[in-house]
Design a protein around this motif. Sequence first.
Motif, PDB file in Angstrom:
ATOM      1  N   ASP A  16      18.045  52.216  34.072  1.00 27.49           N
ATOM      2  CA  ASP A  16      17.371  51.358  35.048  1.00 27.49           C
ATOM      3  C   ASP A  16      16.124  52.054  35.591  1.00 27.49           C
ATOM      4  O   ASP A  16      15.044  51.446  35.702  1.00 27.49           O
ATOM      5  CB  ASP A  16      18.330  51.022  36.186  1.00 27.49           C
ATOM      6  N   GLU A  63      20.286  47.826  28.149  1.00 25.83           N
ATOM      7  CA  GLU A  63      20.076  47.254  29.479  1.00 25.83           C
ATOM      8  C   GLU A  63      19.114  46.066  29.414  1.00 25.83           C
ATOM      9  O   GLU A  63      19.316  45.052  30.103  1.00 25.83           O
ATOM     10  CB  GLU A  63      19.545  48.319  30.434  1.00 25.83           C
ATOM     11  N   LEU A  64      18.082  46.174  28.588  1.00 27.22           N
ATOM     12  CA  LEU A  64      17.175  45.045  28.389  1.00 27.22           C
ATOM     13  C   LEU A  64      17.940  43.831  27.863  1.00 27.22           C
ATOM     14  O   LEU A  64      17.693  42.694  28.278  1.00 27.22           O
ATOM     15  CB  LEU A  64      16.063  45.432  27.409  1.00 27.22           C
ATOM     16  N   ARG A  66      21.120  43.160  28.294  1.00 27.61           N
ATOM     17  CA  ARG A  66      21.935  42.608  29.391  1.00 27.61           C
ATOM     18  C   ARG A  66      21.088  41.698  30.276  1.00 27.61           C
ATOM     19  O   ARG A  66      21.513  40.608  30.668  1.00 27.61           O
ATOM     20  CB  ARG A  66      22.512  43.730  30.241  1.00 27.61           C
ATOM     21  N   ARG A  67      19.911  42.166  30.622  1.00 29.50           N
ATOM     22  CA  ARG A  67      19.045  41.383  31.505  1.00 29.50           C
ATOM     23  C   ARG A  67      18.572  40.106  30.825  1.00 29.50           C
ATOM     24  O   ARG A  67      18.457  39.058  31.458  1.00 29.50           O
ATOM     25  CB  ARG A  67      17.853  42.239  31.935  1.00 29.50           C
ATOM     26  N   ALA A  70      21.408  37.550  30.778  1.00 32.07           N
ATOM     27  CA  ALA A  70      21.652  37.029  32.126  1.00 32.07           C
ATOM     28  C   ALA A  70      20.605  35.995  32.523  1.00 32.07           C
ATOM     29  O   ALA A  70      20.891  35.064  33.278  1.00 32.07           O
ATOM     30  CB  ALA A  70      21.665  38.179  33.129  1.00 32.07           C
ATOM     31  N   ALA A  71      19.380  36.166  32.008  1.00 32.74           N
ATOM     32  CA  ALA A  71      18.279  35.283  32.384  1.00 32.74           C
ATOM     33  C   ALA A  71      18.079  34.125  31.408  1.00 32.74           C
ATOM     34  O   ALA A  71      17.230  33.265  31.635  1.00 32.74           O
ATOM     35  CB  ALA A  71      16.980  36.086  32.482  1.00 32.74           C
ATOM     36  N   SER A  94      11.716  38.570  28.051  1.00 32.39           N
ATOM     37  CA  SER A  94      12.301  39.818  28.531  1.00 32.39           C
ATOM     38  C   SER A  94      11.452  41.012  28.122  1.00 32.39           C
ATOM     39  O   SER A  94      11.166  41.895  28.938  1.00 32.39           O
ATOM     40  CB  SER A  94      13.722  39.967  27.982  1.00 32.39           C
TER      41      SER A  94
END
Length: 216
Positions: A16, A63-64, A66-67, A70-71, A94
Amino acid sequence: MSTERRAPLDRRRVADTALTLLNEVGLDGLTLRAIARELDVKAPALYWHFKDKQALLDEMATELYRRMTAATPLGPGDTWRERLLKANRGLRASLLGYRDGAKVFSGSRFTGLVHAEQMEDDLRLFTAAGLTLAQAVRASSTAYLFTLGFVAEEQGVQPLPGERREGYDLTERARRMADFPLSAAAGAEIFADYDRHYEESLALIVTGIGARYGLD
């Protein structure tokens, strides 16, 4: 004496912080030492979690992902076309949120099985539409690789929204290429209006997949 406690140092917190720092320094300037300074720890503390920079990039890509998921809402009622369009638009959005986002994502390996559930759902949807497993993989990977390459080229010109690298002035390019009028005019189709060009190109790929495999 301060009693404030910092969050424990784990892989996700480091990733992060690295993603936040990425927009400031870019991939070339992103070092474990720089991340350690941002976290106010000694660099060796990071090597406990990541053996090298590629291991860190793998966690950043995870992590990218995951984001992105989620979006990007994907529905159980999606058609194969809708799923390809939604997933790839979400991927591009993203990656564009981070300087060198496409470079970070490209060639990295997801840690764990964060991607498995969505991959399984996509393949189930594509095979239910009439594709073999091999065809489903080819269709999804072709669109994915196009998006990844498109964003890499896009960020080569516009590292972040609103930024533009020196050397990509279209008027100057047209002047230098005056003896090659078609090539000069093509500059606006290559180095500008990326949203429209992406949508047109993605539509070509999705239409081509449908035509190639006889899908509705």
